[in-house]
Write a protein that holds these residues in place. Structure first.
Motif, PDB file in Angstrom:
ATOM      1  N   ARG A 151       1.060   3.724  -2.859  1.00  9.85           N
ATOM      2  CA  ARG A 151       1.624   5.301  -2.697  1.00  9.85           C
ATOM      3  C   ARG A 151       3.190   5.049  -2.858  1.00  9.85           C
ATOM      4  O   ARG A 151       3.643   4.754  -1.743  1.00  9.85           O
ATOM      5  CB  ARG A 151       0.891   5.711  -1.443  1.00  9.85           C
ATOM      6  N   LYS A 201      -4.199  14.737  -8.739  1.00  5.76           N
ATOM      7  CA  LYS A 201      -5.329  13.752  -8.901  1.00  5.76           C
ATOM      8  C   LYS A 201      -5.619  13.492 -10.319  1.00  5.76           C
ATOM      9  O   LYS A 201      -6.609  12.712 -10.481  1.00  5.76           O
ATOM     10  CB  LYS A 201      -6.685  14.401  -8.119  1.00  5.76           C
ATOM     11  N   PHE A 202      -4.810  13.835 -11.232  1.00  2.00           N
ATOM     12  CA  PHE A 202      -4.967  13.322 -12.507  1.00  2.00           C
ATOM     13  C   PHE A 202      -4.696  11.771 -12.803  1.00  2.00           C
ATOM     14  O   PHE A 202      -3.530  11.405 -12.589  1.00  2.00           O
ATOM     15  CB  PHE A 202      -4.207  14.090 -13.306  1.00  2.00           C
ATOM     16  N   LEU A 203      -5.683  10.908 -13.266  1.00  2.00           N
ATOM     17  CA  LEU A 203      -5.365   9.583 -13.693  1.00  2.00           C
ATOM     18  C   LEU A 203      -5.084   9.552 -14.996  1.00  2.00           C
ATOM     19  O   LEU A 203      -5.840   9.585 -15.827  1.00  2.00           O
ATOM     20  CB  LEU A 203      -6.989   8.902 -13.268  1.00  2.00           C
ATOM     21  N   LYS A 241       0.785  -1.272  -0.033  1.00  4.77           N
ATOM     22  CA  LYS A 241       0.043  -0.010  -0.111  1.00  4.77           C
ATOM     23  C   LYS A 241       0.956   1.223  -0.250  1.00  4.77           C
ATOM     24  O   LYS A 241       0.491   2.133  -0.665  1.00  4.77           O
ATOM     25  CB  LYS A 241      -0.959  -0.083   1.371  1.00  4.77           C
ATOM     26  N   PHE A 245     -11.321  -0.430  -9.440  1.00  2.00           N
ATOM     27  CA  PHE A 245      -9.904  -0.094  -9.146  1.00  2.00           C
ATOM     28  C   PHE A 245      -9.651  -0.750  -7.775  1.00  2.00           C
ATOM     29  O   PHE A 245     -10.365  -0.980  -6.818  1.00  2.00           O
ATOM     30  CB  PHE A 245      -9.885   1.396  -9.018  1.00  2.00           C
ATOM     31  N   GLY A 246      -8.327  -0.989  -7.737  1.00  5.85           N
ATOM     32  CA  GLY A 246      -7.743  -1.354  -6.402  1.00  5.85           C
ATOM     33  C   GLY A 246      -7.298  -0.261  -5.491  1.00  5.85           C
ATOM     34  O   GLY A 246      -7.663   1.149  -6.079  1.00  5.85           O
ATOM     35  N   PRO A 247      -6.910  -0.480  -4.341  1.00  7.75           N
ATOM     36  CA  PRO A 247      -6.810   0.801  -3.333  1.00  7.75           C
ATOM     37  C   PRO A 247      -5.571   1.579  -3.531  1.00  7.75           C
ATOM     38  O   PRO A 247      -5.601   2.594  -2.935  1.00  7.75           O
ATOM     39  CB  PRO A 247      -6.739   0.112  -1.927  1.00  7.75           C
ATOM     40  N   TYR A 286      -2.714   2.464 -13.773  1.00 15.19           N
ATOM     41  CA  TYR A 286      -2.858   3.917 -13.926  1.00 15.19           C
ATOM     42  C   TYR A 286      -1.821   4.521 -12.806  1.00 15.19           C
ATOM     43  O   TYR A 286      -1.360   4.222 -11.901  1.00 15.19           O
ATOM     44  CB  TYR A 286      -4.259   4.336 -13.533  1.00 15.19           C
ATOM     45  N   PHE A 313      -2.591   2.834  -9.509  1.00 15.13           N
ATOM     46  CA  PHE A 313      -3.926   2.211  -9.251  1.00 15.13           C
ATOM     47  C   PHE A 313      -3.683   1.059 -10.307  1.00 15.13           C
ATOM     48  O   PHE A 313      -3.475   1.142 -11.519  1.00 15.13           O
ATOM     49  CB  PHE A 313      -4.975   2.929  -9.309  1.00 15.13           C
ATOM     50  N   GLN A 352      -1.686   8.160 -10.730  1.00 16.39           N
ATOM     51  CA  GLN A 352      -2.236   9.686 -10.544  1.00 16.39           C
ATOM     52  C   GLN A 352      -1.559  10.440  -9.783  1.00 16.39           C
ATOM     53  O   GLN A 352      -0.729  10.042  -8.825  1.00 16.39           O
ATOM     54  CB  GLN A 352      -3.553   8.987  -9.247  1.00 16.39           C
TER      55      GLN A 352
END
Lengths: 116, 112
Positions: A112, A41-43, A9, A107-109, A35, A90, A37
């Motif tokens: 980071r 916050k742009f994916l 995570k 989506f997964g969690p 993805y 993600f 991000q």
């Protein structure tokens, strides 16, 4: 049970290191995605695999290499990490039966990643 | 290139009011649209989708409206609750694309 899971995570590492992020889905889907991000916050799509075959490979540095051992797993390996790689990554999956991207993605969690 | 964008980066509403989140797209070939909700520290979660042969679709407390003439999409949330506070993304796809293109997101804050 988590439908799309990612490990780890959180990932904090030094510049120049090589790291991997794992993703697994238990939905029986044929298509999986990665993805990125950014801090705003742009994916943005990085890769997409359908039944272990690469179908989308956006303009991503070749330091990023996806690997799909089977259709339930899509791992992301990153070589020679750079500061700019810091982001949330993600994984997602979709059924894969509909032409094009016109289906719900799950989506997964997120992982980071912080590169120091 | 083609893009999906949102009119407002942030939106604050009073609890119990209705919320409207807007999205503009530029690809006239887009025929599938989807809204996601992303809570802090979590992955995007599917809310509702709509295909271009429809102009309205309703879910539980949510409605998506599609205006293909002006290439505009909106998400309406009825009786907004604190749990609705999140970033909302619209995304689109077209027949030739094999992916979703995401907009930049709107941060919805529900005030007590």
């Amino acid at each position: 049970d988590t439908a799309v899971s990612q490990t780890p995570k959180y990932l904090v590492t030094q510049m120049g290191n090589d790291k991997s992020i794992k993703c697994e889905q238990n939905l029986g889907h044929d298509t999986m995605y990665w993805y990125k991000q950014d801090s705003k916050k742009f994916l943005k799509i990085m890769f997409s695999y359908n039944n272990k075959e690469l179908i989308i490979n956006e303009t991503v540095p070749n330091r990023f290499s996806p690997k799909s051992p089977d259709k339930a797993h899509l791992n992301l390996h990153i070589n020679s990490l750079e500061l700019g790689d810091s982001a949330v990554y993600f994984c997602a999956s979709s059924q894969g039966g509909v032409a094009g991207g016109r289906e719900t993605q799950y989506f997964g969690p997120g992982t980071r990643l912080l590169v120091l | 290139g083609e893009s999906v964008g949102l009119h407002l980066p942030t939106l604050s509403v009073q609890e119990g009011d209705n919320s409207i989140i807007n999205c503009a797209y530029s690809n006239s070939a887009s025929d599938y649209f989807i809204w996601y909700k992303q809570e802090s520290g979590k992955g995007p979660q599917f809310i509702i989708d709509i295909r271009s042969n429809m102009d309205k679709r309703q879910g539980q407390r949510v409605t998506v409206l599609l205006n293909k003439t002006v290439k505009h999409l909106s998400l309406q949330i009825a009786a907004t609750q604190p749990g609705d506070s999140a970033v909302y993304f619209c995304a689109e796809s077209s027949g030739s694309a094999r992916q979703l293109t995401f907009g930049s997101g709107t941060q919805l804050t529900v005030l007590p």
